[in-house]
Design an enzyme around this catalytic site. Structure first.
Site, PDB file in Angstrom:
ATOM      1  N   ARG A 181      39.426 -26.380   8.984  1.00  0.00           N
ATOM      2  CA  ARG A 181      40.094 -26.529   7.631  1.00  0.00           C
ATOM      3  C   ARG A 181      40.647 -25.430   7.225  1.00  0.00           C
ATOM      4  NH1 ARG A 181      36.472 -28.901   2.203  1.00  0.00           N
ATOM      5  NH2 ARG A 181      35.016 -27.423   2.869  1.00  0.00           N
ATOM      6  N   TYR A 235      32.023 -17.601  -1.070  1.00  0.00           N
ATOM      7  CA  TYR A 235      30.397 -18.194  -0.718  1.00  0.00           C
ATOM      8  C   TYR A 235      30.271 -16.999   0.664  1.00  0.00           C
ATOM      9  CZ  TYR A 235      28.857 -22.401  -2.492  1.00  0.00           C
ATOM     10  OH  TYR A 235      28.196 -24.094  -2.885  1.00  0.00           O
ATOM     11  N   ARG A 248      35.908 -26.713  -7.655  1.00  0.00           N
ATOM     12  CA  ARG A 248      34.550 -26.993  -8.255  1.00  0.00           C
ATOM     13  C   ARG A 248      34.765 -28.444  -9.216  1.00  0.00           C
ATOM     14  NH1 ARG A 248      30.102 -26.244  -5.498  1.00  0.00           N
ATOM     15  NH2 ARG A 248      29.520 -23.384  -5.254  1.00  0.00           N
ATOM     16  N   GLU A 355      24.047 -35.276  -3.770  1.00  0.00           N
ATOM     17  CA  GLU A 355      25.329 -34.286  -4.091  1.00  0.00           C
ATOM     18  C   GLU A 355      25.821 -35.768  -5.317  1.00  0.00           C
ATOM     19  OE1 GLU A 355      27.077 -32.022  -1.192  1.00  0.00           O
ATOM     20  OE2 GLU A 355      29.645 -33.215  -2.272  1.00  0.00           O
TER      21      GLU A 355
HETATM   22  C1  3EB Z   1      28.161 -26.650  -2.600  1.00  0.00           C
HETATM   23  O1  3EB Z   1      28.593 -26.803  -3.585  1.00  0.00           O
HETATM   24  C2  3EB Z   1      28.063 -27.938  -2.141  1.00  0.00           C
HETATM   25  O2  3EB Z   1      32.862 -28.412   1.878  1.00  0.00           O
HETATM   26  O3  3EB Z   1      34.148 -29.513   0.747  1.00  0.00           O
HETATM   27  C3  3EB Z   1      30.413 -29.629  -2.276  1.00  0.00           C
HETATM   28  C4  3EB Z   1      31.731 -30.258  -3.015  1.00  0.00           C
HETATM   29  C5  3EB Z   1      29.974 -29.418  -1.124  1.00  0.00           C
HETATM   30  C6  3EB Z   1      32.394 -30.265  -1.372  1.00  0.00           C
HETATM   31  C7  3EB Z   1      33.138 -28.953   0.733  1.00  0.00           C
HETATM   32  C8  3EB Z   1      30.987 -29.165   0.061  1.00  0.00           C
HETATM   33  C9  3EB Z   1      32.201 -29.496  -0.152  1.00  0.00           C
HETATM   34  O4  3EB Z   1      28.517 -25.794  -1.514  1.00  0.00           O
HETATM   35  C10 3EB Z   1      28.457 -28.676  -0.957  1.00  0.00           C
END
Ligand code: 3EB
Length: 366
Positions: A181, A235, A248, A355
């Site tokens: 991605r 991250y 987010r 989730e």
């Molecule tokens: C997180 O907060 C949980 O890889 O597109 C949440 C929403 C999560 C989207 C993505 C991953 C994704 O890391 C995982």
């Protein structure tokens, strides 16, 4: 004078478009009149592809079975107010099916990893190569459509990968997906921080295709980060060589109001999973994260526009046996009338049990 003013007001009212989300069963959809279809951008089935004419609108399926609700539930996206100004049925570009109006576009792409692999070089690529290639191809085609129709801004994207937590080629499939991605964003000249779309990434059963669907807009949206969490695109490498590319939340102004898209949200504070093994505590933490995002969205909007009560929720449950505990926690923070869909899906970190994503619509007064 008066006549002119009335005409102008009418014209303006007619041009107002609001993105609208409904959860309806495939049977109810099948019974709708042609008029109902006029402003539908796309339909997404959960456990399977709904029996709907894909010529009319793009039809997708996440392949994530719904839990404890009526079967055959579908997610319907429409551009209310855009009747008569929609693209004519579903169009195809590469593997992407899409429909749009001036302001908004819905698209969907379904890809079999095996088929992509077969198109590749003759000397038997491994599973990880196939997943990387399929993901990169999907995103390249998505960005291709957006260039073509000039809906430049990807605002919200849902990614469903078969067996998201399984290892392949010494890595987790979700992490391979993240690498591809990110590469596709870079290759397509897209930013990989700050202005990236809201997203969800979930696991579907083995042998499902990769299924990705998305919303895009002509207008630039506002991205919202969670003050309680590290931005996913920052991250640290222990969560994978290439960070996940998503915001987010994302707030979009359309002519009739605003939409808020809350990405898949989980029990993560900073960048760490908390409450390992405790599904009730994970659900409470997830709701605390969503509340923090709403506060942040209201702060960015400069007024209180969103509250938990005004959102529609989609809850992904890793283990169906956890459903009662999750419902118990949600009933403490949500009104019974709140639209909530429960789906079985693997979450993208093995230690996450739940989730939750949400969508909010706020309509401008007339
Ligand atoms: C997180 O907060 C949980 O890889 O597109 C949440 C929403 C999560 C989207 C993505 C991953 C994704 O890391 C995982």
């Amino acid at each position: 004078m008066t006549t002119t003013r009335i005409w102008t007001a009418t014209a303006r009212a007619a041009s107002r478009v609001a993105l609208q989300l409904d959860y309806i069963s495939a049977d109810e959809i099948a019974a709708q009149s042609p008029a109902w279809w006029q402003n539908v951008l796309g339909v997404v089935g959960f456990e399977k592809l709904p029996a709907i004419d894909g010529q009319r609108v793009p039809v997708a399926a996440s392949m994530t079975p719904s839990l404890g609700g009526k079967g055959n539930l579908c997610e319907v996206w429409r551009a209310a107010g855009a009747e008569g100004r929609m693209s004519n049925g579903a169009a195809g570009w590469g593997r992407v099916q899409y429909r749009f109006c001036e302001e908004l576009l819905f698209g969907s792409i379904t890809l079999e990893e095996h088929a992509v692999e077969a198109e590749g070089s003759m000397n038997g690529e491994g599973e990880s190569r196939a997943l990387l290639r399929a993901t990169e191809l999907a995103y390249q085609e998505i960005f291709g459509v957006l260039r073509e129709t000039e809906h430049r801004y990807l605002i919200r994207i849902w990614n469903y990968l078969p067996e998201i937590n399984r290892a392949a080629g010494g890595d987790e499939r979700y992490r391979l997906f993240n690498s591809a991605r990110q590469l596709a964003f870079r290759k397509s000249g897209q930013a990989i921080v700050d202005t990236v779309p809201a997203a969800s990434a979930l696991g579907s059963p083995a042998d499902s295709p990769i299924s990705i669907y998305f919303l895009a807009a002509r207008q630039q949206p506002k991205m919202i980060e969670n003050p309680r969490q590290t931005s996913a695109y920052h991250y640290p490498p222990k969560f994978g060589r290439h960070s996940p590319i998503f915001s987010r939340a994302c707030m979009l102004n359309d002519s009739a109001g605003t939409s808020l898209f809350v990405s898949g949200t989980a029990s993560i504070v900073g960048h760490e999973t908390i409450h390992r093994g405790d599904v009730a505590a994970q659900t409470r933490e997830t709701m605390a994260n969503i509340s923090a995002l709403l506060d942040e969205a209201n702060r960015v909007a400069g007024k209180v526009r969103y509250s938990l009560d005004g959102l529609k929720f989609k809850v992904y449950v890793r283990q169906p046996a956890d459903l009662p505990a999750i419902k118990g926690v949600l009933s403490a923070s949500l009104r019974p009338s709140t639209s909530t869909v429960f789906l079985q899906a693997d979450v993208c970190r093995e230690d996450l049990l739940v989730e939750i994503e949400a969508t909010g619509e706020s309509h401008r007064g007339c």
